[in-house]
Write an enzyme that holds these catalytic residues in place. Structure first.
Site, PDB file in Angstrom:
ATOM      1  N   GLY A 383       0.734  -1.273  -0.331  1.00 39.85           N
ATOM      2  CA  GLY A 383       0.061  -0.274  -0.212  1.00 39.85           C
ATOM      3  C   GLY A 383       1.009   1.035  -0.133  1.00 39.85           C
ATOM      4  N   PRO A 384      -0.003   2.605   0.044  1.00 45.04           N
ATOM      5  CA  PRO A 384       0.575   3.770  -0.130  1.00 45.04           C
ATOM      6  C   PRO A 384       1.425   4.054   0.769  1.00 45.04           C
ATOM      7  CG  PRO A 384      -1.452   4.044  -0.304  1.00 45.04           C
ATOM      8  CD  PRO A 384      -1.528   2.933  -0.288  1.00 45.04           C
ATOM      9  N   PRO A 385       2.761   4.830   0.800  1.00 45.55           N
ATOM     10  CA  PRO A 385       3.379   5.264   2.823  1.00 45.55           C
ATOM     11  C   PRO A 385       1.970   5.989   3.221  1.00 45.55           C
ATOM     12  CG  PRO A 385       4.243   6.148   0.250  1.00 45.55           C
ATOM     13  CD  PRO A 385       3.204   6.005   0.270  1.00 45.55           C
ATOM     14  N   GLY A 386       2.117   5.769   4.791  1.00 46.87           N
ATOM     15  CA  GLY A 386       1.308   6.724   5.443  1.00 46.87           C
ATOM     16  C   GLY A 386       0.306   6.490   5.744  1.00 46.87           C
ATOM     17  N   GLY A 388       0.034   3.099   7.297  1.00 44.15           N
ATOM     18  CA  GLY A 388       0.125   2.682   9.066  1.00 44.15           C
ATOM     19  C   GLY A 388      -0.014   1.517   9.028  1.00 44.15           C
ATOM     20  N   LYS A 389       0.363   0.289   8.080  1.00 48.66           N
ATOM     21  CA  LYS A 389       1.271  -0.793   7.434  1.00 48.66           C
ATOM     22  C   LYS A 389       2.620  -0.997   8.721  1.00 48.66           C
ATOM     23  CE  LYS A 389       3.058   0.131   3.299  1.00 48.66           C
ATOM     24  NZ  LYS A 389       2.822   1.805   3.607  1.00 48.66           N
ATOM     25  N   THR A 390       3.526  -0.612   9.355  1.00 45.13           N
ATOM     26  CA  THR A 390       4.545  -0.498   9.766  1.00 45.13           C
ATOM     27  C   THR A 390       3.335  -0.738  11.879  1.00 45.13           C
ATOM     28  OG1 THR A 390       6.248  -0.128   8.866  1.00 45.13           O
ATOM     29  CG2 THR A 390       6.948   0.008  10.809  1.00 45.13           C
ATOM     30  N   SER A 706      -2.872   2.195 -18.177  1.00 45.23           N
ATOM     31  CA  SER A 706      -4.212   2.750 -17.992  1.00 45.23           C
ATOM     32  C   SER A 706      -4.653   3.669 -18.600  1.00 45.23           C
ATOM     33  CB  SER A 706      -4.425   3.096 -16.630  1.00 45.23           C
ATOM     34  OG  SER A 706      -3.212   3.140 -15.841  1.00 45.23           O
ATOM     35  N   LYS A 749      -7.704   4.958  -7.509  1.00 49.32           N
ATOM     36  CA  LYS A 749      -8.055   5.957  -7.784  1.00 49.32           C
ATOM     37  C   LYS A 749      -9.444   6.564  -8.016  1.00 49.32           C
ATOM     38  CE  LYS A 749      -5.262   3.229 -12.082  1.00 49.32           C
ATOM     39  NZ  LYS A 749      -5.212   2.947 -13.205  1.00 49.32           N
TER      40      LYS A 749
END
Length: 799
Positions: A383-386, A388-390, A706, A749
């Site tokens: 997923g994109p940064p920021g 909350g993955k970590t 796309s 998107k």
């Protein structure tokens, strides 16, 4: 008479060596003195007196002392007989042997302690005919027994020679016998005396000695003596063998002890002693749940360490390796928390949304609870940064009561960082994986492999290939670290990888990962996250009380819409921090704060809005279409601008486009030419016009299929001179047959379109399933057109 003797004995303990007369007359010069028919008797314990042999005896019994004293005063002759049972203190007539030896008392010595010692010499054998008196001591009538002397023949001579040889061998094997005994034996020439002397010294049972005394035939006596001596020799050899073996072992132990003491002295002299360190290590090792291989390696390592001086270079290498082995939590696990409701509560408290991941973790816990043991899944959050993955990994660890450890893989370019260096290298260390396990002291932590898509690949090796072993549940139970030089079980570790893009992960590694897509947050989700987590955190960090002022959802939405363009919430967090700093300054200057922050306050604090949706609301000219793009920071909006100019029908592309995007433009142009008549395009005009397609911003690289339908719509709009419907965006791949194909990144998107104020979106009908996964609340107000062909796209866009 000149006599010589070696040890003394007594009638109770006959541990002695008989004295040897230098005159070896047979029967001890019996003819010089006539032997009487009645003699006092002296019972002896543990010994038999033979004719010609001289022995010292300490007399202890009162009866025996009186008998000896009377005999010494008279003719100095006494009858010596052996007791049948040496344990009887006061023997009776029946306890005495029937055959004994007449002895002459050579010397009587009164000892200082009151005891009496006599030296007696055997004269002649006798047989007791009758006991005449038992008080005050035994007296008996005796009959002298004559010796049957052997005729001088070679057999008897050989027998005597053998006895001498055997006696010499026994003396050499018996350390308690003096070496002079062997010399004396060699000098004895009288065969009869030789047999008596050896019989007396024989270490045999009293019964066997008595049997020797009772045999009258000297040859028969010699033969029996030979048999007894053979037994004695075998016993002496066996005893000598055992003694030598024991002595050798003792010598070895003494030698080792001596060397150890020397080594200790040398170490003390040199300065530095590692005994305490080694003992401390051995004590720690007692509590470890080693594998057999680990225990063996540790034992060898400690033995090696003991032999080394602390100042040698290799000492630190061996010590550090053993220290790592002791620090690693071999088969030490934390107990998992299987309360699913509690786990769900923790996950919901820490992170808003993310239902898919939470469900996956709860499923894993449910299986663990039912089965008790399973191989941990290798999860990968994309997923994109920021978003909350970590931090989600930390929350998962808390939910299942496991230790948490994070390994940052971003920019890692050396395979040894994963597998460790050979311990022989200077500065060698174990790999990051084992270092992390050593740090958390648990073999089943939640381990976050952060930024797995940003692992480098250089001449030093390929770390992503080294990760293949770590992240394969079939292999990681025997993970081999080059520094540890042992296999370590990682199968209980819950690995969670995080990445921004799947495309940059090596295919073999991607195959081992269970991919879970984390798309960006909708505005509604961001408002909830700001209210629940970000605002309380920032207030606390800036020293503001929780109730000092309020921010309504509308105000938070303004910050999100006008000051951020991201999928996550990092920029939002920074903007909120700016607001808190402003509020802290106001508090210090004025001493109080406004109860509520308004939209006007936001513009005053953060300045004019950075982003605006007005751009998409302006009346666009023909040839300009709005496309939807996916970037590593989430979804975004891009314009496709088409401009016609006089020329030869050539196509020009600008805007830092990749090959796939250029091919999409060529495909769209070709399809328009082929289907121009149907669409009402003047083909001659097409051939006379040059087409220029530009995609701002020019500095940002762009690629992917796309934008195919967007380019085709922009070209058609330019050639037909029709404007594209306002507030309309589109995404989809095209083919030369005019079909629309599905694309990825739909949620990002769509949310980007929602943020930008788009009201209608065109996409492939196969992407309808992706839209259905988005919470309807987040896309309220957007109309979706699901299409199959290019014609349908143009019908909607150019209506």
């Amino acid at each position: 008479m000149n006599n010589n003797f070696y040890t003394q004995g007594n009638e109770e303990e006959m541990e002695f060596m008989p004295m040897i007369p230098l005159n070896e007359d047979e029967d001890g010069n019996a003819d010089e003195q006539k032997l009487p028919e009645e003699l006092p008797l002296l019972p002896l314990r543990n010994t038999v007196l033979f004719p010609g042999v001289v022995i010292p005896i300490t007399v202890g019994r009162d009866k025996s002392i009186k008998a000896v004293t009377d005999a010494y005063k008279a003719d100095k002759l006494i009858g010596v007989v052996a007791q049948k049972d040496s344990n009887i203190e006061e023997p009776t007539i029946s306890d005495l042997e029937n055959i004994g030896t007449v002895a002459k008392i050579v010397k009587l010595i009164k000892m200082p302690d009151g005891g009496t010692t006599i030296i007696i010499q055997g004269r002649k054998r006798f047989k007791i005919e009758e006991i005449t008196s038992d008080e005050p001591y035994f007296k008996a009538k005796i009959k002298m027994l004559e010796e049957e002397n052997a005729k001088s023949d070679p057999d008897f001579d050989a027998l005597v020679g053998s006895i001498k040889d055997l006696a010499a061998q026994i003396i050499s094997l018996s350390p308690n016998l003096p070496s002079e005994a062997g010399i004396i034996l060699k000098n004895i020439e009288n065969p009869s005396f030789l047999i008596h002397f050896v019989s007396s010294n024989l270490n045999s049972d009293i019964r066997q000695k008595q049997q020797l005394l009772e045999i009258s035939n000297i040859k028969a006596r010699a033969e029996l003596l030979m048999n007894l001596m053979h037994t004695e020799l075998q016993y002496a050899e066996l005893k000598n063998k055992v003694t030598n073996k024991t002595r050798a072992e003792l010598d070895k132990q003494q030698r080792e002890y001596f060397l150890q003491q020397q080594m200790k002295a040398i170490k003390d002299e040199l300065g530095g002693d590692n005994v305490a360190e080694v003992k401390d290590m051995q004590k720690k090792a007692e509590t470890k749940k080693w594998t057999a291989a680990a225990k063996d390696m540790f034992t060898k390592g400690v033995e090696k360490l003991e032999r080394m001086h602390p100042s040698t270079p290799d000492y630190s290498v061996v010590y550090n390796h053993l220290d790592l082995m002791l620090d690693l939590p071999w088969q030490e696990y934390t107990e998992d928390q299987y309360d699913l409701k509690k786990a769900k509560k923790i996950l919901d408290h820490d992170h808003y949304g993310m239902h898919k991941i939470k469900e996956r973790i709860l499923e894993y816990l449910a299986v663990l609870k039912l089965k008790g043991d399973m191989k941990s899944p290798i999860l990968c959050f994309i997923g994109p940064p920021g978003i909350g993955k970590t931090s989600l990994g930390k929350s998962i660890a808390a939910a299942i009561s496991r230790k948490y450890v994070r390994v940052s893989l971003g920019g890692l370019h050396d395979e040894s960082e994963i597998r460790g260096h050979r311990k022989t290298y200077i500065g060698a260390m174990p790999g990051r994986i084992l270092q992390s396990i050593r740090k958390v002291k648990s073999s089943n932590p939640v381990m976050i492999l952060d930024e797995i898509d940003k692992v480098g690949n250089t001449v030093h090796g390929d770390p992503s290939s080294a990760l293949l072993e770590v992240l394969d549940p079939e292999q990681n139970n025997t993970f081999y670290d080059n520094y540890l030089e042992l296999e370590y079980d990682l199968s209980k570790v819950l690995f969670i990888a995080t990445a921004n893009s799947l495309s940059s992960i090596q295919p073999a590694l991607r195959d081992r990962l269970e991919i879970i897509d984390l798309s960006g947050y909708a505005i509604e989700e961001k408002i909830e996250i700001a209210r629940r987590h970000l605002l309380p955190k920032q207030k606390e960090m800036h020293g503001l009380k929780p109730a000092s002022f309020k921010m309504s959802d509308t105000v938070i939405e303004k910050v999100i819409a006008d000051y951020t363009r991201e999928s996550g919430v990092r920029e939002l967090d920074r903007q909120l921090a700016s607001i808190m700093r402003y509020q802290a300054k106001e508090m210090v200057l004025k001493g109080k704060l406004k109860a509520t922050i308004t939209n006007n306050d936001i513009e005053k604090i953060l300045g004019k809005p950075k982003y605006s949706n007005e751009l998409y609301k302006m009346a666009n000219m023909p040839g300009v279409a709005v496309g939807l793009a996916w970037t590593y920071v989430g979804g975004d909006i891009l314009f496709i601008e088409t401009q016609l100019s006089e020329g030869k029908g050539e196509l020009k592309l600008t805007g830092n486009l990749g090959n796939v995007m250029k091919e999409s433009a060529s495909t769209a142009f070709t399809w328009l030419k082929a289907n121009g008549k149907k669409l009402g395009i003047d083909l001659e005009n097409m051939n006379k016009k040059d087409v220029h397609i530009h995609v701002p911003e020019g500095a940002t690289p762009k690629d992917g299929p796309s934008a195919g339908i967007t380019m085709m719509t922009a070209l058609a709009s330019a050639f037909l001179g029709k404007k594209i419907k306002p507030y309309l965006a589109m995404t989809g791949e095209i083919t030369l047959r005019g079909q629309v194909l599905p694309v990825g990144g739909i949620k990002e998107k769509v949310l980007a379109a929602k943020r930008s104020g788009i009201k209608e979106i065109i996409m492939c009908f196969q992407n309808e399933k992706d839209v259905s996964e988005i919470n309807p609340q987040y896309i309220k107000g957007i109309k979706f057109h699901f299409v199959k062909t290019m014609q349908q796209v143009l019908d909607i866009a150019l209506a």
